[in-house]
Design a protein around this motif. Structure first.
Motif, PDB file in Angstrom:
ATOM      1  N   ARG A 131      -5.782 -11.057  -8.406  1.00 18.59           N
ATOM      2  CA  ARG A 131      -4.875 -12.161  -8.757  1.00 18.59           C
ATOM      3  C   ARG A 131      -3.582 -11.646  -9.389  1.00 18.59           C
ATOM      4  O   ARG A 131      -2.517 -12.232  -9.181  1.00 18.59           O
ATOM      5  CB  ARG A 131      -5.581 -13.135  -9.694  1.00 18.59           C
ATOM      6  N   ARG A 160       3.952 -13.439  -5.624  1.00 16.80           N
ATOM      7  CA  ARG A 160       4.506 -14.790  -5.820  1.00 16.80           C
ATOM      8  C   ARG A 160       5.788 -14.752  -6.648  1.00 16.80           C
ATOM      9  O   ARG A 160       6.729 -15.517  -6.398  1.00 16.80           O
ATOM     10  CB  ARG A 160       3.476 -15.678  -6.509  1.00 16.80           C
ATOM     11  N   ASP A 161       5.801 -13.895  -7.636  1.00 14.07           N
ATOM     12  CA  ASP A 161       6.981 -13.783  -8.499  1.00 14.07           C
ATOM     13  C   ASP A 161       8.212 -13.434  -7.675  1.00 14.07           C
ATOM     14  O   ASP A 161       9.287 -14.024  -7.848  1.00 14.07           O
ATOM     15  CB  ASP A 161       6.721 -12.721  -9.571  1.00 14.07           C
ATOM     16  N   ASP A 221      -0.039 -12.492  -7.933  1.00  8.71           N
ATOM     17  CA  ASP A 221       0.976 -13.111  -8.791  1.00  8.71           C
ATOM     18  C   ASP A 221       2.301 -12.356  -8.728  1.00  8.71           C
ATOM     19  O   ASP A 221       3.381 -12.963  -8.797  1.00  8.71           O
ATOM     20  CB  ASP A 221       0.484 -13.178 -10.237  1.00  8.71           C
TER      21      ASP A 221
END
Length: 271
Positions: free
Chosen positions: A254, A261-262, A258
């Motif tokens: 995760r 995604r950032d 993440d």
């Protein structure tokens, strides 16, 4: 459509020819931002399964097995680092992708850093997981340790080779790949590469040791990232997680997702 998305592409699995070899490639297709994943030195594309599942179908995920890795990728006369960087271009070209976010773990983080550094107009960002850390860890004693390690592991790696879990390389070839990585990791060699990354770069770092390391060696290497991030404002340490180098993609997927995604949320990439 996101400006960094691609025209709709069908999901595809097959072989991509390059030079004297062919690579096993998987492309989830779709119209999302393309993300290409670079494996650990002797790992396979399956290592990214949990990261990709967490990110979901909103992105276009491209994975591949390097030369002589996995069950299907073919052998080659060239297992150099430069060949690995060329293979990224070959996979992207074969799938009709110009711009991509590049993600790499361990050895693959070095590939990701180099590719992003060399392709400022094509890289949408780089996520470097437990790798691309500028530190002079290779010396004569370490070289001896590396050769002994792969020689000791040879009976096991040879036995597992038909499963695709270990590479179709000899112990000597594996050692040479690792020693070359030590040269690439030296601050004088890697820091200029990191300095030249002009797109968002995120590091995800682990804790503890990795296979072949001992004591606090790995933490000393990770500490070099502070200087790299100070020198280049595009680089940040996204997360430091509890799992070690070898388990990070399984236990802390995760945190890696993440970081991806950032970068995609920034929406700048090629702007």
């Amino acid at each position: 459509m996101n400006e960094n998305s691609t025209p709709s592409a069908d999901a595809w699995t097959g072989m991509v020819a390059i030079e004297d070899t062919a690579l096993a490639v998987t492309d989830t297709g779709g119209t999302g931002v393309p993300v290409i994943y670079c494996n650990g030195q002797f790992a396979t594309q399956g290592y990214w399964k949990q990261v990709i599942a967490d990110l979901g179908p909103g992105l276009r995920h491209l994975t591949f097995d390097e030369r002589a890795r996995g069950k299907k990728s073919k052998t080659s006369a060239d297992y150099s680092f430069e060949a690995c960087v060329r293979d990224v271009d070959a996979v992207l070209a074969a799938r009709g992708v110009d711009k991509a976010l590049v993600v790499g773990w361990s050895y693959g983080a070095f590939v990701a850093a180099h590719w992003a550094s060399r392709n400022p107009g094509r890289a949408l960002g780089a996520v470097m997981v437990e790798g691309a850390q500028p530190h002079d860890w290779l010396d004569d004693a370490m070289e001896v340790r590396i050769r002994k390690l792969f020689k000791r592991l040879a009976p096991i790696t040879t036995l597992l080779r038909p499963t695709g879990l270990t590479p179709k390389l000899s112990a000597a070839q594996q050692a040479e790949c690792n020693i070359e990585l030590g040269l690439l990791a030296r601050e004088s060699n890697l820091m200029p590469v990191l300095d030249a990354i002009s797109v968002p770069g995120r590091y995800v770092v682990a804790s503890g040791n990795s296979l072949g390391s001992k004591g606090g060696e790995q933490e000393v290497i990770r500490a070099s990232l502070g200087k790299a991030c100070e020198r280049n404002a595009n680089l940040e340490i996204s997360a430091k997680v509890a799992s070690n180098h070898d388990h990070i993609l399984r236990k802390d997927f995760r945190a890696v997702a993440d970081a991806v995604r950032d970068i995609t949320a920034l929406g700048r990439g090629a702007r």
